[in-house]
Scaffold this active site. Structure first.
Site, PDB file in Angstrom:
ATOM      1  N   ASP A  86       0.832  -1.206   0.000  1.00  0.00           N
ATOM      2  CA  ASP A  86       0.000   0.000   0.000  1.00  0.00           C
ATOM      3  C   ASP A  86       0.865   1.253   0.000  1.00  0.00           C
ATOM      4  O   ASP A  86       1.887   1.318   0.701  1.00  0.00           O
ATOM      5  CB  ASP A  86      -0.835   0.043   1.287  1.00  0.00           C
ATOM      6  CG  ASP A  86      -2.274  -0.371   1.060  1.00  0.00           C
ATOM      7  OD1 ASP A  86      -2.774  -0.257  -0.069  1.00  0.00           O
ATOM      8  OD2 ASP A  86      -2.902  -0.807   2.051  1.00  0.00           O
ATOM      9  N   GLU A 184     -13.879  -2.983  -2.006  1.00  0.00           N
ATOM     10  CA  GLU A 184     -14.146  -3.130  -0.566  1.00  0.00           C
ATOM     11  C   GLU A 184     -15.565  -2.674  -0.239  1.00  0.00           C
ATOM     12  O   GLU A 184     -15.960  -1.540  -0.566  1.00  0.00           O
ATOM     13  CB  GLU A 184     -13.120  -2.321   0.247  1.00  0.00           C
ATOM     14  CG  GLU A 184     -13.350  -2.462   1.751  1.00  0.00           C
ATOM     15  CD  GLU A 184     -12.167  -2.044   2.614  1.00  0.00           C
ATOM     16  OE1 GLU A 184     -11.105  -1.672   2.059  1.00  0.00           O
ATOM     17  OE2 GLU A 184     -12.320  -2.110   3.847  1.00  0.00           O
TER      18      GLU A 184
HETATM   19  O1  KIV Z   1      -4.783  -1.990   4.185  1.00  0.00           O
HETATM   20  C1  KIV Z   1      -5.437  -3.023   3.981  1.00  0.00           C
HETATM   21  O2  KIV Z   1      -5.372  -4.001   4.722  1.00  0.00           O
HETATM   22  C2  KIV Z   1      -6.306  -3.049   2.820  1.00  0.00           C
HETATM   23  C3  KIV Z   1      -7.256  -4.210   2.696  1.00  0.00           C
HETATM   24  C4  KIV Z   1      -8.396  -4.023   3.606  1.00  0.00           C
HETATM   25  C5  KIV Z   1      -7.703  -4.445   1.302  1.00  0.00           C
HETATM   26  O3  KIV Z   1      -6.296  -2.163   2.012  1.00  0.00           O
END
Ligand code: KIV
Length: 266
Positions: A86, A184
């Site tokens: 991310d 989501e």
């Molecule tokens: O940060 C995370 O764990 C996510 C998931 C919920 C898809 O983006």
């Protein structure tokens, strides 16, 4: 059973062949090795680490330095699963150049793909990253980094107008070159439409069974996150004591389509 090494084109091939993609979040090398042994296809170094590890109320306080550190940890333990990392809040929204600099740090730390939250407005950034060799996973529906604008962790796409907007966003991200799309907390029927419409595999979390794959937060599916679990979570450790067995049971349930069930839909 450990998988062959997963690749970005390999995920697309799995989706084309109808094999469901099992994804879990992961934040450290020990769990990464365990998830690999249990057959997880994709590990997401999610900014959810700010909540499950950092104890924050949202993902907003997570820094890009923290994402780089945890990506390096996961990449050290993961040998077969594809590592997706991310981008932290504030690390990609300002400009395409800002996004590239921060994405490159995650790729250098061992990510094979980065994930960003946002719709059509983000398409030029996605295109910029993809053109420079960085695979991108989009994230639509509930976008946790926008929790304050949304007024809480609520299902999205429930009205005709918001469902249409989600279609437009998914089309724009697809045209920009995403290789994966997390959906989501959107209605199962809408997620099914989006999965049929776009070329990239979709990964659902609270988005029903028709997605190309599923993701859960590791600590949620092991039942070790304090507080009430979200409706879309199943605790795979219930009735057992073996963490690796619980993760293997999750992989099996995703692959055979028994998770998620109707009780996990929003
Ligand atoms: O940060 C995370 O764990 C996510 C998931 C919920 C898809 O983006």
């Amino acid at each position: 059973m450990t998988n062959p090494a997963r690749t970005v084109p390999g995920l697309a091939a799995m989706a084309r062949q109808g094999e469901k993609i099992a994804m879990l979040t992961c934040y450290d090398a020990s769990f990464a090795a365990l998830l690999d042994r249990a057959g997880v296809d994709v590990m997401l170094v999610g900014d959810s680490l700010g909540m499950v590890i950092g104890g924050h109320a949202s993902t907003l306080p997570v820094t890009q330095d923290e994402m780089v550190y945890h990506t390096r940890c996961v990449a050290a333990g993961a040998h077969a699963a594809l590592v997706v990392a991310d981008m932290s809040f504030g690390s990609y929204q300002a400009s395409r150049e800002q996004a590239y600099g921060n994405a490159a740090r995650l790729m250098a730390a061992g990510a094979k793909m980065i994930k960003v939250e946002g719709g059509a407005w983000l398409a030029p950034t996605v295109e910029f990253l993809v053109a420079r060799g960085i695979p991108v996973c989009g994230h639509l529906g509930l976008q946790p980094q926008s929790v304050h604008r949304l007024g809480g962790y609520k299902a999205q796409g429930k009205t005709d107008a918001s469902a249409r907007a989600l279609h437009d966003d998914a089309r724009a991200l697809t045209a920009a070159g995403i290789d994966l799309l997390v959906l989501e907390m959107v209605p199962a029927a809408l997620a099914a439409e989006l999965t049929a419409e776009i070329t990239a595999p979709t990964i659902g979390i609270g988005a029903g069974p028709a997605c190309s794959g599923q993701v859960l937060v590791l600590y949620d599916m092991l039942g070790i996150y304090p507080g009430k679990p979200a409706r879309f979570v199943r605790n795979f450790l219930t009735g057992g004591s073996d963490v690796e067995g619980a993760v293997a049971a999750y992989v099996k349930a995703v692959k055979d389509g028994s998770f998620p069930g109707p009780e996990h839909c929003v």
